[in-house]
Design a protein around this motif. Structure first.
Motif, PDB file in Angstrom:
ATOM      1  N   ARG A   1       0.771  -1.204   0.100  1.00 19.16           N
ATOM      2  CA  ARG A   1      -0.041   0.012  -0.136  1.00 19.16           C
ATOM      3  C   ARG A   1       0.996   1.112  -0.197  1.00 19.16           C
ATOM      4  O   ARG A   1       2.054   1.210   0.736  1.00 19.16           O
ATOM      5  CB  ARG A   1      -0.855   0.001   1.084  1.00 19.16           C
TER       6      ARG A   1
ATOM      7  N   GLY B   1       5.714   2.586  -1.367  1.00 14.02           N
ATOM      8  CA  GLY B   1       4.857   2.043  -0.418  1.00 14.02           C
ATOM      9  C   GLY B   1       5.588   0.776   0.466  1.00 14.02           C
ATOM     10  O   GLY B   1       6.583   0.483   0.029  1.00 14.02           O
ATOM     11  N   THR B   2       4.862   0.179   1.332  1.00 20.13           N
ATOM     12  CA  THR B   2       5.353  -0.777   2.048  1.00 20.13           C
ATOM     13  C   THR B   2       4.265  -1.846   1.982  1.00 20.13           C
ATOM     14  O   THR B   2       2.945  -1.736   1.933  1.00 20.13           O
ATOM     15  CB  THR B   2       5.664  -0.624   3.602  1.00 20.13           C
TER      16      THR B   2
ATOM     17  N   THR C   1       1.665  -4.747   3.378  1.00 19.36           N
ATOM     18  CA  THR C   1       0.862  -4.765   4.784  1.00 19.36           C
ATOM     19  C   THR C   1       1.397  -5.222   5.884  1.00 19.36           C
ATOM     20  O   THR C   1       0.913  -5.005   6.987  1.00 19.36           O
ATOM     21  CB  THR C   1      -0.376  -5.224   4.387  1.00 19.36           C
TER      22      THR C   1
END
Lengths: 207, 801
Positions: A62, A83-84, A86
């Motif tokens: 995300r 993003g990383t 989840t």
């Protein structure tokens, strides 16, 4: 773990329409296997998710995409995404420069250059597959994009390009292309990679 | 005197020193009855799961716990901010530095500990950990230690950026830890200026990990009512850990109990105090219930004590006959983000200055520069006494490089440079006094056993046919048994060790020691020492270690120090008991002590063979009133042993390899290992240790490494990538020995477990490189995987592709 990608895809449609489509982030995301926009922050920022599934392993990133630059004259776009996943164990970032090149009145090319970097488990376990995976993702993206472009209402080729805000594709394409899957299919991906590898191995036989 | 066969029977019944007594501990292990830390289950226990950083270097902008806290079963989420009030968000390291327990505003290596989620079970904890949202701002990472001290290098440790010294002398750059040197630089330089022959080679000891089968973990249990803290943990040094915990927590050391239990392999990986332990302890203190934390395999390889990462440069100067006149070795040491490696305080680069090896080198100098990088901390581990592997690898490689340059045979150049038998005790130009050694006969014995001349002839024939065959030699000297308290300490505590022996009325014995077995067979070896010293059967001698409430203080088991230090303490304690037993025997036999002599298991009156008192009789008597006037009952003793010197086991190894030049595949055809560890207590256990050490040497030389990409991402921290040899890959080992007892150890024993690792790695490398020596190759860095060896073949144009 970083990869540099440079791609060029032929599109069947006028350059102006392709450029309009390219600026519609929701539409572009819909062409990207596994990508989804979850929130439009403002004109230049969206939040979204990207899911990649490979066999039993599923990575869901995300993050945020920022439109850094739009050059209508050159029909070029500069996006930065970050993003990383989840579970917090992987990170990913992408710088993408894309532009539309005219190739006659009813054809054009989508030309892109991207630098993708991943960290954490995605790099540890996926690093060595990254080039091949990215390659296949972009192939699917280009096919979806071309399909979407074909399904757009035809515009006169010499009509001036519509301004992004009032672009026609704001209304959704009547029939979403079947290839626009919500998730990158791992098996299909592996098959595509295997085919590409075979092709590299035995180029003469296929010639 | 009893007849010989009767004496022999009595001797055999003891199963003392020199017997290959089967390991007493194995009956439990092979039935699955070992008790490891993850087997500990306490009522009401919570599980902790660590949230770790995906980035090697990043600022933490914020941590959102809300989703994790809402997850079913999650009890609490701890971050640095939660540890701050108890001042435990940072902790001192055994290397003189400080280390973040949980990342405080920034992370400095990938998978660094950021938060701990406490939950009712392990699965809920893992689910909760996945829901902790950490907002990172990625920063440029330093992965290559050679760039750590560049002018524009980002500062890794902002917390100590201004500090001029982190425990080991002046720092010249924010990413510099220390510079340490030994020997005489001017003398070495002058030897190089005047030498007809000099050689130089850059030699890497890559970052590897010991990868014990059991990962690290603990169960911390704080009793709020009594104020007692019990910690079951994977540790090689329970007493030192208890002292550290007392210093950290402020709890009185008498109210802290550290229990080692069974340990599934350590190899130096289980000496340090890791953040996971500390957070689990804090969590138990805060919640008042027991907390368990157990590492995953990936966490273990990625974040706990690695080994090596020494970027060395070796230089030798010699005369035309190959006699070495000067040595200059330097190393750039990558210690990762915190200087948390374990070393004696005065030796920040460990015992690296043992790098003159088995050779009489008149002028020597070495220097180690240690730097911070964005990698996990550590450095001193892996079956090696504090940087000895790095030192031995350098000298055993460099002497081959010198031989090659001079065209002298690799066995012959060693003969020409050995410290001669009559020179012992020999003080090296770096200041170590080698207690004993007899190198030349050991080498000759091995060369004869493998038919060295025949192998060289075969190699010459194969070379003529274009085939690759290599013969490697290693004639190493180890330095083990740290160490004399006058020079060796950790946190100010001297590295002595201890043994307490209690003898029961019927002759049963319990011995408790400050060391901690991780598979070395202590329960057997120590029992055999006592059996021989006291004449009581080893089968009735119980050995206990690892419970700090029971055992006397000691520095633990690492650096092959158990036999050299605790083995000596055991002998000393047994001898105290024997002295008292002798007084009792004299009293019972109504003779003077001077009239008694010892015979296997009893005291005997000289000249009167029928007048004897067996040790068992004395044991019973010592618990009665029939003892000398004024003597106390009982046969108990405690001994603390402070070794006068380290011990210096040595060995001579030969390795023969065949290499497929088309694929780069290396096959170890033969490996012959002769070890001299002085007096041999249990030959079977020694052989087992050598097999294990050689297998780990094979692992390092042939496949292990912990690589990173340019952003500091781990590229090989699972067993899919990290090479752990099984019986399939492991070559057959042939072992042999000579015995040169240590003159200062009460038993003459020297310690052996690390020798095969330390001596085996250069031997395999030397064999691989020797296969290419006729093609002008002088060095190839480990690991010698098929791909890397093929690249060498390809560069030489001999691979046929």
């Amino acid at each position: 773990m970083k990869v540099q990608l440079e791609k060029s895809f032929a599109l069947g449609g006028p350059a102006a329409a392709a450029w309009t489509l390219l600026q519609d982030l929701e539409a572009v995301a819909a062409c990207m296997p596994g990508a989804r926009i979850t929130e439009r922050v403002d004109d230049r920022h969206v939040k979204g998710t990207v899911t990649v599934k490979l066999g039993p392993a599923s990575l869901a990133f995300r993050g945020e995409v920022e439109v850094k630059d739009v050059d209508a004259a050159a029909r070029s776009l500069f996006l930065v995404g970050r993003g990383t996943d989840t579970t917090g164990t992987s990170g990913a970032a992408m710088d993408l420069r894309a532009h539309i090149e005219e190739a006659g009145t009813t054809a054009c090319r989508l030309v892109g250059a991207a630098e993708v970097s991943v960290s954490g488990k995605a790099a540890t376990f996926g690093g060595r597959l990254m080039s091949a995976v990215a390659d296949q993702v972009l192939q699917q993206f280009a096919a979806n994009f071309a399909e979407k472009l074909r399904s757009l209402p035809v515009q006169a080729p010499d009509e001036p390009a519509a301004r992004p805000a009032e672009a026609a594709p704001a209304e959704p394409a009547p029939n979403p292309p079947p290839a626009a899957k919500r998730e990158l299919n791992g098996l299909a991906l592996l098959w595509a990679m295997f085919r590409a590898w075979l092709h590299d191995l035995f180029p003469a036989r296929r010639a | 005197m009893g007849d010989m066969s009767e004496l022999q029977q009595r001797e055999d019944a003891l199963q003392g020193m020199g017997t290959s007594l089967l390991r007493k501990e194995d009956a439990r292990f092979i039935r699955g009855q070992g008790s490891y830390v993850d087997d500990v289950k306490l009522p009401g226990m919570l599980f902790g799961a660590l949230v770790r950083s995906p980035y090697a270097h990043a600022r933490i902008r914020g941590i959102d716990k809300s989703k994790a806290l809402a997850s079913p079963g999650v009890v609490a989420v701890l971050t640095a901010d939660d540890l701050k009030p108890v001042n435990l968000h940072w902790m001192p390291t055994l290397g003189g530095d400080v280390q973040a327990v949980l990342a405080d505003k920034k992370v400095c290596f990938q998978l660094q500990e950021v938060a701990m989620v406490l939950a009712n079970d392990r699965y809920a904890a893992a689910d909760g950990a996945a829901l902790v949202e950490v907002d990172y701002e990625e920063l440029p990472a330093i992965v290559d230690p050679k760039k750590a001290m560049d002018a524009d290098a980002p500062t890794i440790r902002e917390d100590i950026a201004e500090k001029k010294d982190v425990g080991h002398g002046p720092r010249v750059h924010p990413n510099h830890i220390f510079t340490w040197e030994a020997g005489d630089q001017a003398a070495a330089d002058s030897a190089f200026e005047n030498a007809p022959i000099t050689v130089r080679e850059e030699i890497l000891n890559p970052r590897v990990h010991p990868c014990p089968l059991e990962t690290c973990g603990c169960v911390a249990s704080f009793n709020k009512t009594t104020g007692y803290l019990t910690v079951y943990m994977t540790t090689q040094a329970p007493h030192l850990v208890r002292t550290v915990l007392a210093m950290l927590s402020g709890i009185a050391e008498s109210k802290i109990r550290v229990v080692g239990g069974d340990i599934g392999g350590g190899f130096g990986n289980k000496v340090p105090v890791y953040p996971g332990y500390v957070v689990a302890i804090v969590a138990s203190i805060v919640t008042g219930v027991p907390v368990k934390w157990i590492e995953s395999r990936i966490d273990n390889i990625s974040t706990t004590g690695f080994a090596r990462d020494y970027h060395g440069v070796g230089e030798l100067a010699a005369d035309a006959d190959g006699r070495i006149k000067g040595l200059r070795f330097t190393a750039l040491a990558d210690h990762g983000a915190f200087n948390s490696h374990v070393s004696a305080s005065k030796f920040p680069a460990g015992l690296f200055s043992i790098c003159t090896g088995s050779y009489a080198i008149p002028n020597a100098y070495c220097r180690v520069d240690a730097v911070y990088t964005n990698k996990a901390p550590g450095g001193v581990a892996y079956r090696c006494s504090l940087r000895v592997t790095e030192a031995v690898y350098l000298i055993e490689r460099m002497i081959d490089v010198l031989a090659q340059k001079l065209g002298i045979d690799k066995a012959e150049i060693r003969r020409r440079n050995f410290v001669a038998k009559e020179q012992f005790p020999y003080t090296t130009s770096m200041g170590w006094t080698l207690d004993s050694g007899d190198y030349a006969p050991a080498l000759e014995k091995v060369l004869q056993a493998v038919d060295y001349e025949g192998l060289r002839r075969e190699q010459a024939e194969k070379r003529a046919r274009g085939e690759l065959m290599g013969i490697g030699i290693s004639t190493f000297t180890e330095i083990v048994g740290a160490g004399p308290t006058k020079t060796c300490d950790i946190l100010g505590i001297g590295l002595f060790d201890s043994c307490e022996i209690r003898v029961h009325p019927t002759g049963g014995v319990i011995a408790r020691l400050g060391t901690m077995s991780q598979g070395q067979g202590h329960a057997t070896t120590y029992a055999q020492i006592i059996a021989t010293e006291l004449g009581l059967p080893a089968s009735d001698i119980v050995v206990e270690e690892g419970d700090t409430d029971k055992a006397p203080y000691g520095a633990g088991t690492w650096g092959s120090r158990s036999t050299p230090v605790s083995g000596a303490a055991t002998a000393k304690a047994a001898r105290k008991i024997k002295d008292k037993a002798k007084q009792i025997a004299a009293h019972l036999l109504e003779v003077g002590e001077g009239d008694l002599e010892w015979e296997v298991d009893r005291f005997r009156v000289k000249g009167n063979p029928e007048a004897t008192k067996t040790m068992k009789e004395i044991c019973m008597a010592s618990h009665t009133g029939n003892i000398p006037d004024g003597m106390e009952q009982g046969l108990n003793a405690v001994a603390y042993y402070d070794p006068p010197n380290l011990t210096f086991p040595f060995g001579a190894y030969v390795c023969v390899v065949d290499i497929d030049k088309h694929t780069g595949e290396v096959k170890v055809r033969r490996f012959y290992a002769l070890d001299d560890c002085g007096t041999r207590i249990n030959p079977m256990i020694i052989e087992g240790q050598i097999h294990g050490g050689l297998t780990e040497a094979f692992a390092v030389a042939m496949g292990q490494q912990v690589p990173f990409d340019e952003n500091g991402n781990h590229l090989g921290n699972s067993l899919m990538d990290y090479f752990l040899p099984t019986a399939v890959e492991t070559p057959r080992w042939e072992t042999d020995h000579t015995v040169t007892p240590s003159p200062h150890h009460p038993l003459g024993a020297k310690g052996v477990a690390e020798s095969p690792h330390v001596g085996g790695i250069p031997c395999i490398s030397n064999a691989v490189i020797d296969a290419f020596a006729h093609l002008g190759v002088t060095h190839m860095d480990m690991p010698h995987t098929a791909y890397r060896v093929w690249q060498q073949c390809h560069a030489l144009g001999i691979d046929g592709h």
